[in-house]
Scaffold this motif. Structure first.
Motif, mmCIF file in Angstrom:
data_model
loop_
_atom_site.group_PDB
_atom_site.id
_atom_site.type_symbol
_atom_site.label_atom_id
_atom_site.label_comp_id
_atom_site.label_asym_id
_atom_site.label_seq_id
_atom_site.Cartn_x
_atom_site.Cartn_y
_atom_site.Cartn_z
ATOM 1 N N TRP A 10 -17.724 22.588 -45.076
ATOM 2 C CA TRP A 10 -16.632 22.397 -46.025
ATOM 3 C C TRP A 10 -16.756 21.010 -46.645
ATOM 4 C CZ3 TRP A 10 -11.481 25.153 -46.036
ATOM 5 C CH2 TRP A 10 -11.633 26.481 -45.600
ATOM 6 N N GLY A 11 -15.901 20.773 -47.650
ATOM 7 C CA GLY A 11 -15.860 19.459 -48.272
ATOM 8 C C GLY A 11 -16.720 19.324 -49.499
ATOM 9 N N ALA A 12 -17.271 20.452 -49.991
ATOM 10 C CA ALA A 12 -18.135 20.395 -51.175
ATOM 11 C C ALA A 12 -17.398 20.826 -52.436
ATOM 12 C CB ALA A 12 -19.357 21.278 -50.965
ATOM 13 N N GLY A 13 -16.074 20.808 -52.388
ATOM 14 C CA GLY A 13 -15.290 21.168 -53.562
ATOM 15 C C GLY A 13 -14.971 22.636 -53.678
ATOM 16 N N MET A 14 -15.317 23.423 -52.661
ATOM 17 C CA MET A 14 -15.080 24.869 -52.702
ATOM 18 C C MET A 14 -14.170 25.311 -51.557
ATOM 19 S SD MET A 14 -18.985 26.103 -53.515
ATOM 20 C CE MET A 14 -18.560 27.839 -53.450
ATOM 21 N N ASP A 15 -13.368 24.385 -51.041
ATOM 22 C CA ASP A 15 -12.586 24.698 -49.852
ATOM 23 C C ASP A 15 -11.576 25.816 -50.087
ATOM 24 O OD1 ASP A 15 -14.054 22.685 -48.813
ATOM 25 O OD2 ASP A 15 -12.423 21.267 -48.567
ATOM 26 N N ALA A 16 -10.925 25.818 -51.238
ATOM 27 C CA ALA A 16 -9.967 26.880 -51.532
ATOM 28 C C ALA A 16 -10.671 28.227 -51.605
ATOM 29 C CB ALA A 16 -9.235 26.587 -52.841
ATOM 30 N N ASP A 17 -11.878 28.244 -52.180
ATOM 31 C CA ASP A 17 -12.660 29.479 -52.225
ATOM 32 C C ASP A 17 -13.051 29.927 -50.831
ATOM 33 O OD1 ASP A 17 -12.438 29.378 -54.939
ATOM 34 O OD2 ASP A 17 -14.558 29.004 -55.349
ATOM 35 N N ASN A 18 -13.461 28.976 -49.987
ATOM 36 C CA ASN A 18 -13.829 29.333 -48.622
ATOM 37 C C ASN A 18 -12.677 29.990 -47.887
ATOM 38 O OD1 ASN A 18 -16.518 28.595 -48.512
ATOM 39 N ND2 ASN A 18 -16.104 26.504 -47.875
ATOM 40 N N LEU A 19 -11.491 29.466 -48.056
ATOM 41 C CA LEU A 19 -10.332 30.072 -47.410
ATOM 42 C C LEU A 19 -10.101 31.478 -47.936
ATOM 43 C CD1 LEU A 19 -7.944 29.916 -45.488
ATOM 44 C CD2 LEU A 19 -6.617 28.871 -47.342
ATOM 45 N N ALA A 20 -10.228 31.671 -49.242
ATOM 46 C CA ALA A 20 -10.050 33.000 -49.821
ATOM 47 C C ALA A 20 -11.107 33.974 -49.293
ATOM 48 C CB ALA A 20 -10.110 32.918 -51.344
ATOM 49 N N VAL A 21 -12.337 33.494 -49.121
ATOM 50 C CA VAL A 21 -13.397 34.332 -48.555
ATOM 51 C C VAL A 21 -13.039 34.746 -47.124
ATOM 52 C CG1 VAL A 21 -15.792 34.307 -47.738
ATOM 53 C CG2 VAL A 21 -15.241 33.472 -50.027
ATOM 54 N N ALA A 22 -12.571 33.796 -46.333
ATOM 55 C CA ALA A 22 -12.182 34.110 -44.959
ATOM 56 C C ALA A 22 -11.037 35.116 -44.931
ATOM 57 C CB ALA A 22 -11.774 32.828 -44.232
ATOM 58 N N GLN A 23 -10.076 34.961 -45.809
ATOM 59 C CA GLN A 23 -8.940 35.880 -45.839
ATOM 60 C C GLN A 23 -9.361 37.273 -46.275
ATOM 61 O OE1 GLN A 23 -6.489 33.409 -48.398
ATOM 62 N NE2 GLN A 23 -5.112 32.916 -46.701
ATOM 63 N N GLU A 24 -10.289 37.363 -47.235
ATOM 64 C CA GLU A 24 -10.781 38.674 -47.648
ATOM 65 C C GLU A 24 -11.602 39.326 -46.537
ATOM 66 O OE1 GLU A 24 -11.463 41.988 -50.252
ATOM 67 O OE2 GLU A 24 -9.922 40.451 -50.012
ATOM 68 N N ALA A 25 -12.401 38.526 -45.832
ATOM 69 C CA ALA A 25 -13.144 39.065 -44.693
ATOM 70 C C ALA A 25 -12.193 39.595 -43.631
ATOM 71 C CB ALA A 25 -14.056 37.984 -44.104
ATOM 72 N N ASP A 26 -11.102 38.895 -43.405
ATOM 73 C CA ASP A 26 -10.078 39.351 -42.468
ATOM 74 C C ASP A 26 -9.504 40.688 -42.923
ATOM 75 O OD1 ASP A 26 -8.268 39.187 -40.293
ATOM 76 O OD2 ASP A 26 -6.775 38.182 -41.529
ATOM 77 N N ARG A 27 -9.194 40.797 -44.197
ATOM 78 C CA ARG A 27 -8.616 42.033 -44.731
ATOM 79 C C ARG A 27 -9.595 43.198 -44.632
ATOM 80 N NH1 ARG A 27 -8.335 45.302 -48.921
ATOM 81 N NH2 ARG A 27 -10.079 44.287 -49.984
ATOM 82 N N LEU A 28 -10.882 42.903 -44.825
ATOM 83 C CA LEU A 28 -11.905 43.955 -44.812
ATOM 84 C C LEU A 28 -12.319 44.379 -43.410
ATOM 85 C CD1 LEU A 28 -14.192 42.617 -47.699
ATOM 86 C CD2 LEU A 28 -12.798 44.706 -47.761
ATOM 87 N N GLY A 29 -11.862 43.661 -42.396
ATOM 88 C CA GLY A 29 -12.194 44.040 -41.028
ATOM 89 C C GLY A 29 -13.420 43.374 -40.456
ATOM 90 N N TYR A 30 -13.871 42.269 -41.064
ATOM 91 C CA TYR A 30 -14.982 41.521 -40.476
ATOM 92 C C TYR A 30 -14.578 41.025 -39.086
ATOM 93 C CZ TYR A 30 -17.991 41.316 -44.626
ATOM 94 O OH TYR A 30 -18.846 41.627 -45.664
ATOM 95 N N ALA A 31 -15.562 40.906 -38.204
ATOM 96 C CA ALA A 31 -15.266 40.602 -36.805
ATOM 97 C C ALA A 31 -15.021 39.127 -36.551
ATOM 98 C CB ALA A 31 -16.416 41.090 -35.916
ATOM 99 N N VAL A 32 -15.731 38.251 -37.261
ATOM 100 C CA VAL A 32 -15.665 36.829 -36.934
ATOM 101 C C VAL A 32 -15.967 35.991 -38.164
ATOM 102 C CG1 VAL A 32 -18.092 36.807 -36.176
ATOM 103 C CG2 VAL A 32 -16.520 35.032 -35.350
ATOM 104 N N CYS A 33 -15.339 34.840 -38.227
ATOM 105 C CA CYS A 33 -15.579 33.854 -39.281
ATOM 106 C C CYS A 33 -16.065 32.569 -38.620
ATOM 107 C CB CYS A 33 -14.293 33.608 -40.064
ATOM 108 S SG CYS A 33 -14.403 32.291 -41.288
ATOM 109 N N TRP A 34 -17.284 32.154 -38.946
ATOM 110 C CA TRP A 34 -17.885 30.961 -38.363
ATOM 111 C C TRP A 34 -17.762 29.784 -39.323
ATOM 112 C CZ3 TRP A 34 -19.534 31.699 -33.438
ATOM 113 C CH2 TRP A 34 -19.895 32.993 -33.048
ATOM 114 N N ALA A 35 -17.622 28.586 -38.769
ATOM 115 C CA ALA A 35 -17.667 27.348 -39.552
ATOM 116 C C ALA A 35 -18.631 26.387 -38.882
ATOM 117 C CB ALA A 35 -16.285 26.718 -39.669
ATOM 118 N N ALA A 36 -19.319 25.604 -39.699
ATOM 119 C CA ALA A 36 -20.372 24.714 -39.204
ATOM 120 C C ALA A 36 -19.942 23.258 -39.316
ATOM 121 C CB ALA A 36 -21.661 24.939 -40.000
ATOM 122 N N GLU A 37 -20.726 22.392 -38.668
ATOM 123 C CA GLU A 37 -20.556 20.952 -38.832
ATOM 124 C C GLU A 37 -21.921 20.285 -38.700
ATOM 125 O OE1 GLU A 37 -17.845 19.809 -35.694
ATOM 126 O OE2 GLU A 37 -19.438 19.692 -34.201
#
Length: 349
Positions: A10-37
């Motif tokens: 995160w932190g590359a200016g796309m954080d709001a998009d990343n959250l929306a992607v995670a929320q859509e994955a949640d809605r679609l039934g994806y099993a897990v959302c990973w984040a890196a560091e």
């Protein structure tokens, strides 16, 4: 086989998009959302943010860097995240690399296998809520001849056992991961080369623990791009592949370069590394074989991606974590939906 989503850094200016992607994955039934560091955004903060705004999807650290935290701190973070999410946390660990470990954290990158094994032992002991004591090569708890005393975790996690994954590339690390973890976080995983690059070593580690591969989660992150022009889509990932094979590490120590060599690309891996480290990043990208990209990504129309997903499932993958390509939110959301459609067409949903 289940689908996951890897948000990366995160932190590359796309954080709001990343959250929306995670929320859509949640809605679609994806099993897990990973984040890196690495040396920018930290994973626990991101995972907390995502978890608070999703409902069902697991959140996973892909990875928590071992040199960044003491093992007791990692146990505290894992217990807290699992409690806050009602049992939706997966703990992924990794030693990072020598440049980050020594350059950013000031922690010597020595004996990474022994360090990882000891780290996991302490984390697991702390998570059981027994009084924590440990005498090892890398950590001693409590410190001797001082005021410290064995204490125990005050938080009561939702689950007695949180799934633990290790990021592994090399054969020895993969073998140890099979022995001491519940899953392996992988990159540049090719179904066609699964046995010689991954599964053989993991299976050997499982055998050491008196187990087989049943219940062990083979979890690669796989870049994905949907479209009709496979060659053009493959070109999207040339800089990415060149960065890892050519630039992640030194000439003497680059785990990804060695992985490409084990897949049969000895000459190509050397050329990519030479060009990249000499400053010719475009030349390094051009030297990446299309077949290397195609075998480690999901490219093309949905039906082609479905065929590749079958290959991943047949190779023993339990969680296929997608990293959708795209510069816009619509493109990334479209890829998420295409992933579900491909799973259905492959008969894997």
């Amino acid at each position: 086989m289940r689908l996951g989503i890897n948000l990366g850094y995160w932190g590359a200016g796309m954080d709001a998009d990343n959250l929306a992607v995670a929320q859509e994955a949640d809605r679609l039934g994806y099993a897990v959302c990973w984040a890196a560091e690495a040396y920018g955004s930290d994973a626990p903060t991101v995972l907390s943010w995502v978890a608070a705004q999703t409902e069902r999807i697991d959140i996973g650290s892909g990875i928590f860097q071992i040199p960044a935290r003491t093992p007791a701190m990692t146990a505290m973070t894992a217990a807290t995240l699992d409690t806050l999410t009602g049992g939706r946390f997966r703990l992924g660990l990794g030693v990072s690399g020598p440049q980050v470990s020594e350059g950013w954290y000031g922690v010597k990158f020595d004996k990474p296998l022994a360090r990882t094994r000891e780290y996991v032992e302490i984390v697991r002991k702390a998570m059981t809520r027994e009084r924590l004591s440990h005498q090892g090569e890398h950590w001693t708890l409590p410190l001797p001849d001082g005021p410290g005393k064995p204490i125990k975790l005050t938080v009561h996690p939702v689950r007695e056992h949180i799934p633990l994954y290790i990021a592994a590339i090399g054969p020895k690390n993969l073998e140890q991961t099979g022995e001491i973890a519940e899953g392996a976080l992988l990159v540049f995983f090719s179904p066609e080369h699964a046995e010689e690059t991954t599964l053989g070593a993991v299976r050997a580690g499982r055998a050491k623990a008196g187990k087989d591969l049943d219940g062990f989660d083979i979890c690669p992150t796989v870049p994905m791009a949907v479209g009709d022009d496979v060659d053009a889509l493959a070109d999207l990932f040339r800089p990415y592949t060149a960065l890892y094979v050519g630039g992640m590490g030194s000439r003497k120590q680059n785990f990804y370069n060695k992985l490409a060599q084990r897949m049969g690309y000895e000459k190509e891996a050397a050329e990519i590394q030479d060009k990249y480290l000499d400053g010719d990043k475009e030349g390094a990208a051009a030297a990446v074989p299309k077949q290397l990209i195609d075998s480690t990504t999901l490219l093309g129309p949905v039906d082609r991606i479905a065929d590749r997903m079958r290959a991943y499932a047949e190779a023993g993958v339990g969680t296929l974590s997608l990293a959708p390509a795209g510069f816009t939110l619509d493109e990334r959301i479209g890829a998420l939906r295409a992933g579900v459609e491909a799973m259905e067409r492959a008969g894997l949903a």
